[in-house]
Write an enzyme that holds these catalytic residues in place. Structure first.
Site, PDB file in Angstrom:
ATOM      1  CB  SER A 113       6.894   2.820 129.223  1.00 54.42           C
ATOM      2  OG  SER A 113       7.581   2.285 128.109  1.00 54.42           O
ATOM      3  CE1 TYR A 141      11.441   2.667 132.149  1.00 51.83           C
ATOM      4  CE2 TYR A 141      10.426   1.559 130.288  1.00 51.83           C
ATOM      5  CZ  TYR A 141      10.709   2.721 130.983  1.00 51.83           C
ATOM      6  OH  TYR A 141      10.254   3.940 130.516  1.00 51.83           O
TER       7      TYR A 141
HETATM    8  N1  LIG Z   1      12.549   8.377 126.647  1.00 50.48           N
HETATM    9  C1  LIG Z   1      11.804   7.334 126.319  1.00 50.48           C
HETATM   10  O1  LIG Z   1      12.018   6.680 125.284  1.00 50.48           O
HETATM   11  C2  LIG Z   1      10.656   6.921 127.203  1.00 50.48           C
HETATM   12  C3  LIG Z   1       9.751   5.984 126.689  1.00 50.48           C
HETATM   13  C4  LIG Z   1       8.687   5.592 127.492  1.00 50.48           C
HETATM   14  C5  LIG Z   1       8.522   6.125 128.748  1.00 50.48           C
HETATM   15  N2  LIG Z   1       9.432   7.049 129.218  1.00 50.48           N
HETATM   16  C6  LIG Z   1       9.220   7.565 130.559  1.00 50.48           C
HETATM   17  O2  LIG Z   1       9.113   8.974 130.498  1.00 50.48           O
HETATM   18  C7  LIG Z   1       9.475   9.530 131.761  1.00 50.48           C
HETATM   19  C8  LIG Z   1      10.427  10.686 131.538  1.00 50.48           C
HETATM   20  O3  LIG Z   1      11.624  10.167 130.992  1.00 50.48           O
HETATM   21  P1  LIG Z   1      12.497  10.947 129.915  1.00 50.48           P
HETATM   22  O4  LIG Z   1      12.646  10.046 128.754  1.00 50.48           O
HETATM   23  O5  LIG Z   1      12.021  12.313 129.731  1.00 50.48           O
HETATM   24  O6  LIG Z   1      13.917  10.907 130.659  1.00 50.48           O
HETATM   25  P2  LIG Z   1      14.824  12.083 131.240  1.00 50.48           P
HETATM   26  O7  LIG Z   1      15.947  11.409 131.924  1.00 50.48           O
HETATM   27  O8  LIG Z   1      15.109  13.081 130.190  1.00 50.48           O
HETATM   28  O9  LIG Z   1      13.848  12.771 132.300  1.00 50.48           O
HETATM   29  C9  LIG Z   1      13.556  12.155 133.526  1.00 50.48           C
HETATM   30  C10 LIG Z   1      13.723  13.183 134.617  1.00 50.48           C
HETATM   31  O10 LIG Z   1      13.442  12.535 135.879  1.00 50.48           O
HETATM   32  C11 LIG Z   1      14.409  12.975 136.806  1.00 50.48           C
HETATM   33  N3  LIG Z   1      14.528  11.986 137.880  1.00 50.48           N
HETATM   34  C12 LIG Z   1      15.159  10.786 137.875  1.00 50.48           C
HETATM   35  N4  LIG Z   1      15.059  10.179 139.074  1.00 50.48           N
HETATM   36  C13 LIG Z   1      14.322  11.014 139.856  1.00 50.48           C
HETATM   37  C14 LIG Z   1      13.865  10.947 141.183  1.00 50.48           C
HETATM   38  N5  LIG Z   1      14.170   9.917 141.985  1.00 50.48           N
HETATM   39  N6  LIG Z   1      13.118  11.974 141.667  1.00 50.48           N
HETATM   40  C15 LIG Z   1      12.811  13.044 140.876  1.00 50.48           C
HETATM   41  N7  LIG Z   1      13.253  13.169 139.622  1.00 50.48           N
HETATM   42  C16 LIG Z   1      13.987  12.163 139.097  1.00 50.48           C
HETATM   43  C17 LIG Z   1      15.679  13.151 136.009  1.00 50.48           C
HETATM   44  O11 LIG Z   1      16.592  14.049 136.646  1.00 50.48           O
HETATM   45  C18 LIG Z   1      15.154  13.720 134.696  1.00 50.48           C
HETATM   46  O12 LIG Z   1      15.136  15.135 134.690  1.00 50.48           O
HETATM   47  C19 LIG Z   1      10.047   8.378 132.578  1.00 50.48           C
HETATM   48  O13 LIG Z   1       9.060   7.921 133.495  1.00 50.48           O
HETATM   49  C20 LIG Z   1      10.337   7.319 131.535  1.00 50.48           C
HETATM   50  O14 LIG Z   1      10.315   6.030 132.077  1.00 50.48           O
HETATM   51  C21 LIG Z   1      10.489   7.463 128.470  1.00 50.48           C
END
Ligand SMILES: NC(=O)c1ccc[n+]([C@@H]2O[C@H](COP(=O)([O-])OP(=O)(O)OC[C@H]3O[C@@H](n4cnc5c(N)ncnc54)[C@H](O)[C@@H]3O)[C@@H](O)[C@H]2O)c1
Length: 269
Positions: free
Chosen positions: A142, A155
């Site tokens: 991130s 985080y």
């Molecule tokens: N959305 C944002 O603004 C953002 C910004 C920076 C980084 N990220 C990172 O991107 C990645 C994806 O996040 P996203 O925004 O798509 O969120 P999201 O919640 O849409 O997707 C995350 C997925 O991970 C799954 N998950 C959660 N815990 C789990 C586990 N223990 N084992 C397996 N699967 C699990 C969830 O069911 C979900 O489908 C994450 O690592 C998040 O930290 C997101």
């Protein structure tokens, strides 16, 4: 040789958000998909939509916080598909709040998914990629893994760890012909906040109210997951290490580097 056509791409957290978007982008380039997610219903919904668009998709319900389940994911992928070429360690959760108010369970939950989830992917898949002498690993960190941000300290700690281990891996796996990228988005339009609360294991739950993020923590441009995925595919093609997604990141990183550089001025040395 095309990094994706006819290749096998494993995406953790593939049941939603950025993970599903990466899967869609890999499939558009002709990759076979193996989607892993803790949320089995979300996994099947994502797979059904991708198959409707013509993709070959396998689903393997997986909790990335459990090392044995990630090992089973790798074994099952090789059994069904014969190899792994791209691994996206993408599953993650986000909690908001001041560090001083975080509970030990907040730390444990965050590190279990965001840090140990990636470590489990690395220790399970890296030896396989090294043995193949090819492939690519994309670790989702991130922008909060590059700059400390208030209200996101727990985080940040988990994501800084992912950036650090990925930088070292980039050098180490590169010697074996394996690419590594680290994905560092700012705000992406996903359901991460509600998913993080909904999927929290009972044994790591806090008593009382869930923390509501202050508006300041959520400020900034929001982009679509498909835009992030487009940049991931480009990075895999070009073997870029850093994947940034928002133009405003440039100034933030420059200001951080300038603050560090200032400490080397002769008057302070
Ligand atoms: N959305 C944002 O603004 C953002 C910004 C920076 C980084 N990220 C990172 O991107 C990645 C994806 O996040 P996203 O925004 O798509 O969120 P999201 O919640 O849409 O997707 C995350 C997925 O991970 C799954 N998950 C959660 N815990 C789990 C586990 N223990 N084992 C397996 N699967 C699990 C969830 O069911 C979900 O489908 C994450 O690592 C998040 O930290 C997101």
């Amino acid at each position: 040789m095309d990094a994706l056509a006819g290749r096998v791409a494993v995406v953790t957290g593939g049941g939603g958000g950025i993970g599903t978007a990466m899967a869609r982008a890999f499939a558009a380039r002709g990759a076979t998909l193996v989607l892993a997610d803790l949320d089995a219903a979300a996994l099947e919904r994502a797979a059904t939509a991708l198959r409707r668009d013509g993709a070959t998709v396998y689903t393997i319900p997986t909790d990335v916080g459990d090392r044995a389940q990630v090992e089973a994911l790798a074994e099952e992928t090789v059994r069904r598909c014969g190899a792994v070429h791209v691994l996206c360690n993408n599953a993650g959760i986000a909690l908001f709040g001041e560090i001083a108010q975080a509970t030990h369970k907040d730390w444990e939950y965050t590190m279990r998914v965001n840090f140990w989830g990636v470590v489990h992917g690395v220790e399970t898949f890296a030896p396989r990629l090294i043995a193949q002498r090819s492939g690519h690993m994309v670790n989702t960190a991130s922008m909060a893994g590059c700059v400390g941000m208030q209200w996101l300290g727990v985080y940040c700690a988990s994501k800084f760890a992912v950036v650090g281990l990925s930088e070292a891996l980039f050098r180490e796996l590169g010697r074996h012909g394996v690419g590594v990228s680290v994905l560092c988005p700012m705000i992406v339009d996903t359901r991460i906040n509600e998913n993080s609360a909904r999927l929290r294991p009972r044994e790591l739950a806090n008593p009382g109210e869930a923390f509501v993020p202050p508006a300041a923590a959520m400020a900034g441009g929001v982009i679509a997951p498909d835009e992030v995925a487009r940049r991931v595919v480009r990075a895999v093609d070009r073997r870029d290490f850093y994947i940034f997604t928002h133009p405003e990141q440039r100034d933030i990183l420059r200001r951080r580097a300038a603050r560090q550089d200032r400490m080397f001025e002769p008057d302070l040395w």
